[in-house]
Motif scaffolding. Structure first.
Motif, PDB file in Angstrom:
ATOM      1  N   PHE A 317       0.864  -1.176   0.000  1.00 30.09           N
ATOM      2  CA  PHE A 317       0.000   0.000   0.000  1.00 30.09           C
ATOM      3  C   PHE A 317       0.903   1.229   0.000  1.00 30.09           C
ATOM      4  CE2 PHE A 317      -2.495  -3.467   1.363  1.00 30.09           C
ATOM      5  CZ  PHE A 317      -3.827  -3.170   1.110  1.00 30.09           C
ATOM      6  N   TYR A 531      -0.897  -1.263  -4.365  1.00 36.98           N
ATOM      7  CA  TYR A 531      -2.202  -0.619  -4.231  1.00 36.98           C
ATOM      8  C   TYR A 531      -1.934   0.862  -4.022  1.00 36.98           C
ATOM      9  CZ  TYR A 531      -6.811   0.614  -2.430  1.00 36.98           C
ATOM     10  OH  TYR A 531      -8.037   1.192  -2.251  1.00 36.98           O
ATOM     11  N   LEU A 562      -9.778  -3.723  -1.051  1.00 33.25           N
ATOM     12  CA  LEU A 562      -9.370  -4.541  -2.193  1.00 33.25           C
ATOM     13  C   LEU A 562     -10.540  -4.979  -3.056  1.00 33.25           C
ATOM     14  CD1 LEU A 562      -6.637  -6.758  -0.494  1.00 33.25           C
ATOM     15  CD2 LEU A 562      -6.348  -4.668  -1.825  1.00 33.25           C
TER      16      LEU A 562
END
Length: 652
Positions: A317, A531, A562
């Motif tokens: 992330f 991400y 997600l």
């Protein structure tokens, strides 16, 4: 009008003037240390010292009140005793020592946190053993105390003639003394009502200016008094129905069914698609690991080779943010998926810290052994009470034999020893056929930055760089050992920071200073990918439940980021007073006294503007924090095990 010809007033004025001089010097030294960050101009420099004088005098009014009452009402026969006058000379020396000690403590606190005394200092007083040990290991405290004592004695000696002359002056007549007591009481009442902790302490929106204009001891006692803030009393609000609607839009997922009777209750059934994955979970919360220290986030000092390599094989992330500035805030957000409500975290609200629908409770209901493993003593920050009351069993320093710890400092055992305990728990659960959820909290990346010798090429105790590199080393060793275990292939490893190493900046909530890493690693089950949307610590729990494809009844304020159908990213971040919502570009900030501000381009120029509660981003901000405060107060986030019956699935 009483004049300074009287003994009591002359004596008292000497002590107060010395204290004011120390306050002035403290403020000046702190200003010089951050001169460029403070953005000082001649105009706001005058305002800074002017407002600062108001706070200095306010503190002195409180601090000197007991002595003033005593001096004014002291009977003449006692005042004239030689031993009594010597005692007052000693009191002057002690007061000067206390003030010098406070000034040095303020400098050390400012050096680490970039602010005057606040909630952190209050907590440090409560958990004195760890703090005292940390100070003793970090600084030459005894020589420093000796130096301060010598300075206090020297100043008192230099002032001895002035003090003696003051003590031998005529005393204030008793009737005037009684009037003086009344006037002091009135001044105390006025100060209490007019000068507050959250009052404007400087000019403009620069945090350093406001902190410099405040008074450290005043802020300490104000924080001690106001350790919880009632949201509705201090912050901007929306109608309850509007909050309910906005909140449900924020947390809704496809097929989610809201079941609470209270319109603001976000309790809902989460239906995660797909077959459940009965994987173990090892969630490592790393002390003070700012993203900026990692080579893969741009650092060039090669401090994190293991984490940089791990990133290549993990779900990463890249725009992930801590909710707060303390460990307890990170644990609250990760464990309960709660925004950082004003005042104390839930972890430390003693007597109201237990019985919530935590991540540990959720996984425990699915057959997991939920264990909190801490490198220090779990009474610190009330961790044992919080985790023990919310579905976890506890393993901390006090439950580990000395022979099993290779190194200890003020905060606990070295990270490698913590990981060794985690491996033992995992092995035992695996041997018993149990799925396990281990939530770890490390300690090594913290002042005094000490760790076992011979592990890395930076000497123990040399500073933050060494602590970061040792933290990375211990993670590398832990994963190397874990890969040898029969349970490794069926385990999710999650590495996330509790908060950054420093959140202070020019603004109340400098977004970049809340940036932390989050890696999810499981070679057989999680594809390496980045991400890039904004996410927050409150999203960890629902995202993990989603990765495991587990259905459950949720009270989480976060969401599974997600899912392909998830809403645009956002991050909740704050400190004990300021409450923010960052949407990836702009930041809305709520502050006491119904303050509302919006920072456009929060990671860039950060242009501040005043807005109302009709601003869309501000409305979302209010909804989260008003709703979270309501949910906590009404116990809408309580754990109801009977609700999990339809969702329960044994994973043994």
């Amino acid at each position: 009008m009483p004049r300074l010809q009287y003994a009591q007033l002359r004596y008292l004025s000497i002590i107060l003037l010395v204290w004011l001089a120390v306050f002035f010097l403290t403020r000046s030294v702190l200003l010089i240390s951050h001169l460029s960050d403070a953005g000082i101009t001649p105009a706001n420099l005058l305002g800074l010292y002017g407002v600062g004088l108001v706070y200095d005098l306010s503190f002195l009014l409180y601090a000197a009140a007991p002595m003033t009452f005593y001096l004014l009402l002291c009977p003449a026969w006692l005042w004239q005793r030689r031993w009594h006058q010597r005692l007052l000379l000693g009191v002057a020396a002690v007061s000067i020592f206390v003030m010098l000690f406070t000034a040095v403590a303020e400098w050390l606190f400012w050096d680490e946190f970039g602010v005057r005394f606040n909630f952190i200092a209050v907590d440090y007083l409560v958990y004195s053993k760890e703090v005292v040990d940390n100070i003793l290991e970090s600084y030459p405290i005894y020589p420093l105390l000796a130096l301060l004592a010598a300075l206090a004695i020297g100043l008192t000696f230099a002032l001895r003639r002035v003090l003696r002359a003051a003590l031998q002056a005529p005393r204030l007549p008793f009737k005037r003394a009684v009037v003086g007591v009344g006037m002091l009481a009135v001044l105390l009442a006025l100060c209490l009502s007019l000068v507050g902790q959250d009052a404007p302490r400087g000019l403009g929106g620069n945090t350093y200016q406001r902190e410099l204009a405040s008074n450290g001891p005043y802020q300490f006692f104000a924080a001690f008094r106001n350790n919880e803030l009632d949201y509705r009393q201090f912050y901007a609000t929306l109608p309850d129905q509007a909050v309910a609607s906005l909140l449900r839009e924020e947390v809704a997922e496809p097929n989610a069914r809201f079941s609470g009777r209270d319109p603001q209750d976000i309790r809902r059934v989460i239906d995660n698609p797909g077959k459940p994955k009965p994987l173990n979970v090892v969630l490592v919360t790393i002390e003070s690991l700012s993203a900026k220290y990692l080579g893969s986030f741009g650092d060039t000092r090669a401090l994190t080779p293991n984490l940089d390599e791990l990133r290549k094989h993990s779900l990463v992330f890249t725009h992930f943010y801590a909710t707060g500035t303390r460990t307890d805030r990170g644990l609250e957000a990760i464990t309960l998926s709660m925004p950082p409500t004003p005042g104390r975290s839930i972890v430390k609200r003693i007597g109201r810290e237990a019985g919530y629908a935590s991540l540990g409770q959720q996984l425990g209901a699915k057959g997991y052994d939920s264990v909190f493993i801490y490198g220090g003593r779990g009474y610190f920050d009330n961790m044992n009470a919080f985790f023990g009351g919310n579905g976890y069993r506890i393993v901390d320093q006090s439950s580990v034999a000395d022979a099993d710890m290779s190194f200890q400092n003020a905060w606990g055992m070295a990270d490698e020893d913590l990981y060794r305990q985690a491996l033992k728990v995992a092995d035992a659960d695996n041997a018993d056929g149990k799925r396990f959820f281990l939530q770890l909290m490390t300690t090594s990346n913290h002042r005094p930055y000490t760790y076992p010798d011979g592990r890395i090429d930076i000497k123990s105790g040399d500073g933050r760089e060494g602590a970061v590199k040792y933290t990375d080393y211990a993670i590398g060793q832990f994963l190397a050992e874990a890969r040898k275990k029969p349970w490794f292939d069926d385990t999710l490893f999650v590495f996330v920071a509790d908060h950054t190493a420093g959140s202070a900046g020019r603004e109340d909530l400098p977004v970049a200073n809340y940036h932390i890493p989050l890696f999810i690693y499981s070679p057989k089950h999680v594809k390496p990918v980045e991400y890039a949307d904004v996410a927050s610590q409150i999203d960890v729990a629902p995202t993990l439940m989603g990765l495991l494809n587990l259905d459950y009844v949720s009270t989480f304020f976060g969401r599974n980021v997600l899912r392909e159908d998830h809403a645009p990213g956002r991050a909740l971040l704050g400190n004990y007073q300021y409450l923010g919502l960052f949407d990836g570009h702009d930041l809305a900030i709520l502050s006491p006294r119904q303050g509302m501000r919006r920072h456009e381009d929060a990671l860039g120029r950060s242009r501040e503007a005043r807005v109302g509660n009709d601003d869309p981003l501000m409305r979302r901000d209010i909804a989260y924090y008003q709703g979270a405060s309501h949910a906590f107060g009404k116990r809408l986030i309580a754990w109801h095990p009977d609700e999990q019956t339809d969702q329960r699935m044994s994973l043994r």
